[in-house]
Design a protein around this motif. Structure first.
Motif, PDB file in Angstrom:
ATOM      1  N   GLY A  24     -20.157 -21.154  83.489  1.00  0.00           N
ATOM      2  CA  GLY A  24     -20.151 -20.273  82.324  1.00  0.00           C
ATOM      3  C   GLY A  24     -21.262 -20.549  81.320  1.00  0.00           C
ATOM      4  O   GLY A  24     -21.090 -20.299  80.128  1.00  0.00           O
ATOM      5  N   LEU A  25     -22.411 -21.068  81.778  1.00  0.00           N
ATOM      6  CA  LEU A  25     -23.490 -21.438  80.861  1.00  0.00           C
ATOM      7  C   LEU A  25     -24.574 -20.379  80.716  1.00  0.00           C
ATOM      8  O   LEU A  25     -25.064 -20.126  79.617  1.00  0.00           O
ATOM      9  CB  LEU A  25     -24.153 -22.745  81.330  1.00  0.00           C
ATOM     10  CG  LEU A  25     -23.254 -23.973  81.412  1.00  0.00           C
ATOM     11  CD1 LEU A  25     -24.021 -25.144  82.001  1.00  0.00           C
ATOM     12  CD2 LEU A  25     -22.714 -24.317  80.042  1.00  0.00           C
ATOM     13  N   VAL A  26     -25.006 -19.779  81.826  1.00  0.00           N
ATOM     14  CA  VAL A  26     -26.154 -18.876  81.834  1.00  0.00           C
ATOM     15  C   VAL A  26     -25.749 -17.560  82.485  1.00  0.00           C
ATOM     16  O   VAL A  26     -25.167 -17.547  83.571  1.00  0.00           O
ATOM     17  CB  VAL A  26     -27.353 -19.489  82.600  1.00  0.00           C
ATOM     18  CG1 VAL A  26     -28.528 -18.530  82.667  1.00  0.00           C
ATOM     19  CG2 VAL A  26     -27.777 -20.810  81.950  1.00  0.00           C
ATOM     20  N   GLU A  27     -26.057 -16.449  81.827  1.00  0.00           N
ATOM     21  CA  GLU A  27     -25.750 -15.147  82.411  1.00  0.00           C
ATOM     22  C   GLU A  27     -26.758 -14.813  83.505  1.00  0.00           C
ATOM     23  O   GLU A  27     -27.955 -14.946  83.324  1.00  0.00           O
ATOM     24  CB  GLU A  27     -25.785 -14.055  81.344  1.00  0.00           C
ATOM     25  CG  GLU A  27     -25.336 -12.713  81.891  1.00  0.00           C
ATOM     26  CD  GLU A  27     -25.209 -11.659  80.797  1.00  0.00           C
ATOM     27  OE1 GLU A  27     -25.607 -10.522  81.066  1.00  0.00           O
ATOM     28  OE2 GLU A  27     -24.721 -11.998  79.705  1.00  0.00           O
ATOM     29  N   TYR A  28     -26.231 -14.403  84.650  1.00  0.00           N
ATOM     30  CA  TYR A  28     -27.046 -13.985  85.781  1.00  0.00           C
ATOM     31  C   TYR A  28     -26.395 -12.757  86.414  1.00  0.00           C
ATOM     32  O   TYR A  28     -25.214 -12.807  86.745  1.00  0.00           O
ATOM     33  CB  TYR A  28     -27.198 -15.111  86.798  1.00  0.00           C
ATOM     34  CG  TYR A  28     -27.990 -14.718  88.013  1.00  0.00           C
ATOM     35  CD1 TYR A  28     -29.345 -14.410  87.909  1.00  0.00           C
ATOM     36  CD2 TYR A  28     -27.398 -14.643  89.259  1.00  0.00           C
ATOM     37  CE1 TYR A  28     -30.085 -14.039  89.015  1.00  0.00           C
ATOM     38  CE2 TYR A  28     -28.124 -14.278  90.376  1.00  0.00           C
ATOM     39  CZ  TYR A  28     -29.471 -13.973  90.245  1.00  0.00           C
ATOM     40  OH  TYR A  28     -30.199 -13.603  91.349  1.00  0.00           O
ATOM     41  N   LYS A  32     -21.467 -14.826  83.794  1.00  0.00           N
ATOM     42  CA  LYS A  32     -21.659 -16.265  83.615  1.00  0.00           C
ATOM     43  C   LYS A  32     -20.794 -17.065  84.594  1.00  0.00           C
ATOM     44  O   LYS A  32     -20.726 -18.283  84.515  1.00  0.00           O
ATOM     45  CB  LYS A  32     -21.321 -16.677  82.181  1.00  0.00           C
ATOM     46  CG  LYS A  32     -22.370 -16.267  81.172  1.00  0.00           C
ATOM     47  CD  LYS A  32     -22.076 -16.885  79.821  1.00  0.00           C
ATOM     48  CE  LYS A  32     -23.189 -16.613  78.838  1.00  0.00           C
ATOM     49  NZ  LYS A  32     -22.955 -17.268  77.541  1.00  0.00           N
ATOM     50  N   ALA A  33     -20.132 -16.378  85.532  1.00  0.00           N
ATOM     51  CA  ALA A  33     -19.306 -17.052  86.540  1.00  0.00           C
ATOM     52  C   ALA A  33     -20.216 -17.517  87.673  1.00  0.00           C
ATOM     53  O   ALA A  33     -20.279 -16.929  88.751  1.00  0.00           O
ATOM     54  CB  ALA A  33     -18.232 -16.109  87.055  1.00  0.00           C
ATOM     55  N   ASN A  34     -20.967 -18.591  87.413  1.00  0.00           N
ATOM     56  CA  ASN A  34     -21.917 -19.123  88.392  1.00  0.00           C
ATOM     57  C   ASN A  34     -22.126 -20.613  88.143  1.00  0.00           C
ATOM     58  O   ASN A  34     -21.524 -21.188  87.244  1.00  0.00           O
ATOM     59  CB  ASN A  34     -23.245 -18.351  88.304  1.00  0.00           C
ATOM     60  CG  ASN A  34     -23.844 -18.414  86.916  1.00  0.00           C
ATOM     61  OD1 ASN A  34     -24.015 -19.486  86.346  1.00  0.00           O
ATOM     62  ND2 ASN A  34     -24.156 -17.250  86.354  1.00  0.00           N
ATOM     63  N   ASN A  35     -22.983 -21.218  88.936  1.00  0.00           N
ATOM     64  CA  ASN A  35     -23.261 -22.646  88.808  1.00  0.00           C
ATOM     65  C   ASN A  35     -24.645 -22.926  88.227  1.00  0.00           C
ATOM     66  O   ASN A  35     -25.214 -23.989  88.426  1.00  0.00           O
ATOM     67  CB  ASN A  35     -23.111 -23.342  90.167  1.00  0.00           C
ATOM     68  CG  ASN A  35     -24.144 -22.862  91.161  1.00  0.00           C
ATOM     69  OD1 ASN A  35     -24.629 -21.734  91.098  1.00  0.00           O
ATOM     70  ND2 ASN A  35     -24.504 -23.727  92.101  1.00  0.00           N
ATOM     71  N   VAL A  36     -25.186 -21.985  87.466  1.00  0.00           N
ATOM     72  CA  VAL A  36     -26.517 -22.120  86.893  1.00  0.00           C
ATOM     73  C   VAL A  36     -26.457 -23.015  85.657  1.00  0.00           C
ATOM     74  O   VAL A  36     -25.651 -22.790  84.753  1.00  0.00           O
ATOM     75  CB  VAL A  36     -27.094 -20.735  86.525  1.00  0.00           C
ATOM     76  CG1 VAL A  36     -28.464 -20.884  85.879  1.00  0.00           C
ATOM     77  CG2 VAL A  36     -27.175 -19.848  87.753  1.00  0.00           C
ATOM     78  N   ILE A  37     -27.323 -24.050  85.610  1.00  0.00           N
ATOM     79  CA  ILE A  37     -27.330 -24.971  84.475  1.00  0.00           C
ATOM     80  C   ILE A  37     -28.457 -24.693  83.492  1.00  0.00           C
ATOM     81  O   ILE A  37     -28.372 -25.099  82.341  1.00  0.00           O
ATOM     82  CB  ILE A  37     -27.376 -26.448  84.925  1.00  0.00           C
ATOM     83  CG1 ILE A  37     -28.616 -26.748  85.744  1.00  0.00           C
ATOM     84  CG2 ILE A  37     -26.106 -26.814  85.669  1.00  0.00           C
ATOM     85  CD1 ILE A  37     -28.805 -28.214  86.082  1.00  0.00           C
ATOM     86  N   GLN A  38     -29.541 -24.020  83.915  1.00  0.00           N
ATOM     87  CA  GLN A  38     -30.618 -23.610  83.022  1.00  0.00           C
ATOM     88  C   GLN A  38     -31.231 -22.348  83.578  1.00  0.00           C
ATOM     89  O   GLN A  38     -31.247 -22.149  84.791  1.00  0.00           O
ATOM     90  CB  GLN A  38     -31.722 -24.675  82.923  1.00  0.00           C
ATOM     91  CG  GLN A  38     -31.470 -25.759  81.928  1.00  0.00           C
ATOM     92  CD  GLN A  38     -32.667 -26.683  81.757  1.00  0.00           C
ATOM     93  OE1 GLN A  38     -33.520 -26.796  82.612  1.00  0.00           O
ATOM     94  NE2 GLN A  38     -32.706 -27.360  80.632  1.00  0.00           N
ATOM     95  N   ASP A  90     -25.789 -35.300  78.043  1.00  0.00           N
ATOM     96  CA  ASP A  90     -24.732 -36.302  77.888  1.00  0.00           C
ATOM     97  C   ASP A  90     -23.747 -36.250  79.042  1.00  0.00           C
ATOM     98  O   ASP A  90     -23.124 -37.246  79.385  1.00  0.00           O
ATOM     99  CB  ASP A  90     -23.985 -36.082  76.571  1.00  0.00           C
ATOM    100  CG  ASP A  90     -24.904 -36.264  75.370  1.00  0.00           C
ATOM    101  OD1 ASP A  90     -25.700 -37.218  75.372  1.00  0.00           O
ATOM    102  OD2 ASP A  90     -24.833 -35.438  74.440  1.00  0.00           O
ATOM    103  N   ASP A  91     -23.606 -35.062  79.669  1.00  0.00           N
ATOM    104  CA  ASP A  91     -22.583 -34.879  80.695  1.00  0.00           C
ATOM    105  C   ASP A  91     -23.125 -34.454  82.060  1.00  0.00           C
ATOM    106  O   ASP A  91     -22.356 -34.286  83.002  1.00  0.00           O
ATOM    107  CB  ASP A  91     -21.548 -33.855  80.222  1.00  0.00           C
ATOM    108  CG  ASP A  91     -22.147 -32.482  79.934  1.00  0.00           C
ATOM    109  OD1 ASP A  91     -23.343 -32.256  80.217  1.00  0.00           O
ATOM    110  OD2 ASP A  91     -21.407 -31.629  79.412  1.00  0.00           O
ATOM    111  N   GLY A  92     -24.430 -34.253  82.199  1.00  0.00           N
ATOM    112  CA  GLY A  92     -24.997 -33.818  83.474  1.00  0.00           C
ATOM    113  C   GLY A  92     -24.869 -32.322  83.723  1.00  0.00           C
ATOM    114  O   GLY A  92     -25.266 -31.839  84.775  1.00  0.00           O
ATOM    115  N   VAL A  93     -24.324 -31.577  82.778  1.00  0.00           N
ATOM    116  CA  VAL A  93     -24.157 -30.128  82.910  1.00  0.00           C
ATOM    117  C   VAL A  93     -24.936 -29.385  81.822  1.00  0.00           C
ATOM    118  O   VAL A  93     -25.663 -28.452  82.103  1.00  0.00           O
ATOM    119  CB  VAL A  93     -22.658 -29.732  82.863  1.00  0.00           C
ATOM    120  CG1 VAL A  93     -22.495 -28.227  82.893  1.00  0.00           C
ATOM    121  CG2 VAL A  93     -21.905 -30.378  84.022  1.00  0.00           C
TER     122      VAL A  93
END
Length: 191
Positions: A24-28, A32-38, A90-93
Motif C-alpha cells: 500500500g505504498l505506491v500507486e501503480y 496501491k495493492a502491490n509490493n512496490v517500495i519506491q 528503519d524497517d526495510g519497507v
C-alpha cells in the motif's frame, strides 16, 4: 515490467515459497495493492543492494540501500542521466533518499553490490566501471565509511583474451570469514 518502480519486496517463511505482500505504498495502475517500495514517473531505478548498517550510522536508519537511478529523458548536452544513490530505512519497507545523493555520478546499468565489512568498518561497493575507450565491461571497487563519500572506482577485474568480451556484474558475499565474488558474464548470441 515498469523500471520506474521497485517491486523488490517479497516474503518467505521457508526460503523456498515466496509471496508478494500488498504494501500500500505506491500507486501503480490505479491501485496501491502491490509490493512496490519506491516509484515515480520519468525515472528508472536500478537494482537495489541492501545492508544492515553498524550502530554508528543507526540515526539515519537500520538499513541502507544502494541503487542505480536515472531520468528517462536527456537534457541538452547530456550523454546519460545515470548515477548511484543511497536510501535509508528503519524497517526495510519505507525508504527515504539520502540528501547527499547522488553518491557516484556515472554510467552504471547493472547491479551494484554493497557489502559491509565489519573488520575494516567500511562499506564495499562492487560495480561495473564507467566506460573508457575499448574497455566496455569491467568490474570496479569503491569503499565508504559513511555511504556519502566514496573512493574513486578502481578497476579490479577486466577480461583478457580467454574471457568472454564482457563482464556484467559481480555479487560479493561473506562466507566463513572470506569474501566470495560471483562474476556474471554477458553473452550475445547472434542467429
Amino acid at each position: 515490467y515498469d523500471m520506474s518502480l521497485y517491486n523488490a519486496c517479497y516474503e518467505s517463511d521457508d526460503g523456498i515459497h515466496w509471496t508478494a505482500p500488498q504494501l500500500g505504498l505506491v500507486e501503480y495502475e490505479g491501485s496501491k495493492a502491490n509490493n512496490v517500495i519506491q516509484g515515480g514517473k520519468g525515472f528508472i531505478y536500478g537494482s537495489p543492494s541492501v545492508a544492515e548498517v553498524p550502530a554508528r550510522l543507526r540515526s539515519k536508519g537500520r538499513f541502507a540501500m544502494l541503487h542505480g537511478f536515472n531520468r528517462e529523458k536527456l537534457e541538452p548536452g547530456e550523454t546519460h542521466t545515470m548515477d548511484v544513490r543511497v536510501s535509508w530505512s528503519d524497517d526495510g519497507v519505507h525508504w527515504r533518499q539520502q540528501p547527499e545523493n547522488p553518491v557516484i555520478k556515472g554510467r552504471t546499468d547493472t547491479f551494484n553490490n554493497m557489502v559491509y565489512n565489519p573488520e575494516r568498518d567500511v562499506f564495499m561497493m562492487y560495480r561495473r566501471a564507467t566506460v573508457n575507450a575499448e574497455q566496455i565491461r569491467r568490474m570496479a571497487y569503491s569503499e565508504s565509511k559513511d555511504l556519502v563519500s566514496w573512493t574513486q572506482p578502481e578497476v579490479i577485474i577486466f577480461p583478457d583474451e580467454l574471457d568472454p568480451s564482457m563482464f556484467y556484474g559481480m555479487t560479493v558475499v561473506k562466507y566463513e570469514g572470506v569474501y566470495l565474488g560471483f562474476l556474471q558474464m554477458f553473452y550475445v548470441y547472434l542467429d
